[in-house]
Enzyme design. Structure first.
Site, short mmCIF file in Angstrom:
data_model
loop_
_atom_site.label_atom_id
_atom_site.label_comp_id
_atom_site.label_asym_id
_atom_site.label_seq_id
_atom_site.Cartn_x
_atom_site.Cartn_y
_atom_site.Cartn_z
N ASP A 1 -24.23 29.83 31.29
CA ASP A 1 -24.80 28.87 30.35
C ASP A 1 -24.87 27.49 31.00
O ASP A 1 -25.91 26.83 30.99
CB ASP A 1 -23.95 28.82 29.08
CG ASP A 1 -24.47 27.78 28.09
OD1 ASP A 1 -25.68 27.79 27.82
OD2 ASP A 1 -23.66 26.97 27.61
N LYS B 1 -14.19 31.60 38.79
CA LYS B 1 -13.09 30.63 38.94
C LYS B 1 -11.83 31.43 39.26
O LYS B 1 -10.81 31.36 38.57
CB LYS B 1 -12.96 29.82 37.64
CG LYS B 1 -12.02 28.63 37.71
CD LYS B 1 -12.52 27.49 38.58
CE LYS B 1 -11.43 26.43 38.73
NZ LYS B 1 -11.79 25.37 39.70
N ASP C 1 -28.44 25.24 32.78
CA ASP C 1 -28.91 23.90 32.41
C ASP C 1 -28.92 22.99 33.64
O ASP C 1 -29.84 22.19 33.83
CB ASP C 1 -28.02 23.26 31.33
CG ASP C 1 -28.55 23.52 29.92
OD1 ASP C 1 -28.99 24.66 29.65
OD2 ASP C 1 -28.52 22.60 29.09
N ASP D 1 -17.07 25.44 40.32
CA ASP D 1 -17.17 23.99 40.53
C ASP D 1 -17.97 23.69 41.80
O ASP D 1 -18.87 22.85 41.82
CB ASP D 1 -15.79 23.31 40.53
CG ASP D 1 -14.75 24.03 41.37
OD1 ASP D 1 -15.04 25.12 41.90
OD2 ASP D 1 -13.62 23.50 41.50
N TYR E 1 -17.43 33.72 24.80
CA TYR E 1 -18.33 33.56 23.66
C TYR E 1 -17.95 34.51 22.52
O TYR E 1 -18.25 34.22 21.36
CB TYR E 1 -19.77 33.87 24.07
CG TYR E 1 -20.56 32.67 24.55
CD1 TYR E 1 -20.13 31.94 25.66
CD2 TYR E 1 -21.73 32.29 23.91
CE1 TYR E 1 -20.87 30.86 26.11
CE2 TYR E 1 -22.46 31.21 24.36
CZ TYR E 1 -22.03 30.50 25.45
OH TYR E 1 -22.75 29.43 25.90
C1 IPM Z 1 -28.42 29.13 25.67
C2 IPM Z 1 -27.92 28.31 24.54
C3 IPM Z 1 -27.04 29.19 23.64
C4 IPM Z 1 -25.89 29.68 24.49
C5 IPM Z 1 -26.54 28.52 22.34
C6 IPM Z 1 -27.66 27.95 21.53
C7 IPM Z 1 -25.71 29.48 21.54
O1 IPM Z 1 -27.24 27.19 24.98
O2 IPM Z 1 -29.10 30.16 25.43
O3 IPM Z 1 -28.18 28.76 26.83
O4 IPM Z 1 -24.89 28.97 24.66
O5 IPM Z 1 -25.99 30.81 24.99
MN MN Z 2 -27.34 26.91 27.15
#
Ligand code: IPM
Ligand code: MN
Length: 369
Positions: A253, A196, A257, A229, A146
């Site tokens: 990240d 990884k 999700d 993975d 990042y």
């Molecule tokens: C998160 C979001 C952020 C990230 C974005 C909006 C920069 O996806 O907080 O998970 O990738 O960290």
């Molecule tokens: Mn995110």
């Protein structure tokens, strides 16, 4: 004689999309609980992301930075949206959020994932698999790909090219490892490093350093390793095996999700970013531009981030009351659009906030003073 009431200075950064809606409901709940349990909030709102770009041409204005650094805690909504998609590099709304994290120095992003009993049956995964899930993703937040240099776009004779750099030094790895092992001791005493290492030398360094930290200071904590993975698959087929998962910025990240599928909605996942000058509390979800202003946004991820904020500020009883109030509302079958199923009561963002306030104040009223 009234005692001087404790007052916390909170900076709110509603940001873009549904950010303002979910932050507003969270603030209402926090204020109500503060009144009932005896703390005050001194709130100042500032710009970040696309909203800041529109107003100041900068996704993270200096005024915002100064205010955040002077606060007791920062509560954020979300950033980004199609309106700003044509911006690149440091002019993207997301760059504002990254600059905020870097400025605060919040290197440890805590993303707890659990499945409230009331949601288990509506998970897209089988109920018996997700019931009892209780994991904490400890995501490194201020390093890795990042932020790594060199980065950028280039034009060469052969065509355009672009680069990002994944880079970690051993201090960055060791400090996040300490956070993970410390949390494991407060929980079920297990840490899984996700990386990884079969491909990336950066991951190989993570393995070395995390193992050293483990041996030197946390040998009592169970420790194992998974490739990212495989970890993705394990989160879906057997999420209960995880206690604390520690991982780098990018993998964290993506995995968080994915883990949001377990309770069935990204609208349920909170986060706390700590380890820096001031704590930052934000939902895991994004700005959801497709549902802005329609009352469909789920404010619970932000409310639960507010709960983590209260815990950091030492207001355990208030935090516990909100957590329990949210469970009560879910038990009553109240759902915002993202979680709603036939036969349940569909409520708006605002109504969800109101229901939580009612449940929490009922609970607090039952507690003898
Ligand atoms: C998160 C979001 C952020 C990230 C974005 C909006 C920069 O996806 O907080 O998970 O990738 O960290
Ligand atoms: Mn995110």
């Amino acid at each position: 004689m009234t005692e001087q009431m404790k007052t916390f200075r909170i900076v709110t950064l509603p940001g873009d999309g549904i950010g303002p809606e979910v932050v507003a409901e969270t603030l209402r709940v926090l204020r109500a609980v503060g009144e009932a349990t005896g703390f005050g909030l001194e709130v100042s709102e500032h710009l970040i992301g696309g909203a800041a770009l529109d107003a100041t041409d900068d996704p993270f204005p200096a005024v915002t930075a100064e205010a955040c650094l002077a606060a007791d805690a920062v509560l954020m909504g979300a950033v980004g949206g199609p309106k700003w998609d044509h911006f690149t590099g440091s002019k993207r709304p997301e760059s504002g959020l990254l600059a905020l994290r870097k400025t605060l120095g919040t290197f440890a992003n805590l993303r707890p994932v659990s499945v409230p009993a009331a949601l288990a049956a509506s998970s897209p995964l089988r109920e018996e698999r997700v019931t009892g899930t209780d994991m904490l993703i400890v995501r490194e937040l201020t390093g890795g790909i990042y932020f790594g240099e060199p980065r950028g776009r280039h034009a060469a004779e052969a065509g355009r090219w672009a680069e990002n750099t994944m880079v970690y030094d051993e201090q960055e790895i060791a400090r996040i490892a300490h956070v993970a092992f410390t949390w494991a001791r407060r929980r079920r005493n297990k840490v899984t490093l996700v990386d990884k290492a079969n491909v990336l030398v950066v991951s190989q360094l993570w393995r070395e350093v995390v193992a050293e930290v483990h041996e030197a200071s946390y040998a009592d904590v169970e420790y194992d390793l998974l490739y990212v993975d495989n970890a993705a698959m394990q989160v879906v087929i057997n999420p209960r095996q995880f206690d604390v998962v520690v991982t780098s910025n990018l993998f964290g990240d993506i995995l968080s999700d994915l883990a949001a599928t377990l309770p069935g909605s990204l609208g349920m996942l909170p986060s706390a970013s700590v380890g820096g000058k001031v704590g930052l509390f934000e939902p895991v979800h994004g700005s959801a531009p497709d549902i802005v202003g329609e009352g469909k946004a789920n404010p619970l991820a932000t409310m639960l981030s507010g709960v983590m904020m209260l815990e950091e500020l030492g207001e355990q009883a208030a935090a516990e009351a909100i957590r329990a109030g949210i469970d009560d509302v879910l038990e009553d079958n109240c759902r915002t659009r993202d979680m709603w199923q036939e036969g349940q009561q569909l409520v708006t963002t605002r109504e969800m906030g109101q229901r939580v306030i009612e449940k929490v104040t009922q609970r607090l009223a039952r507690v003898p003073a």
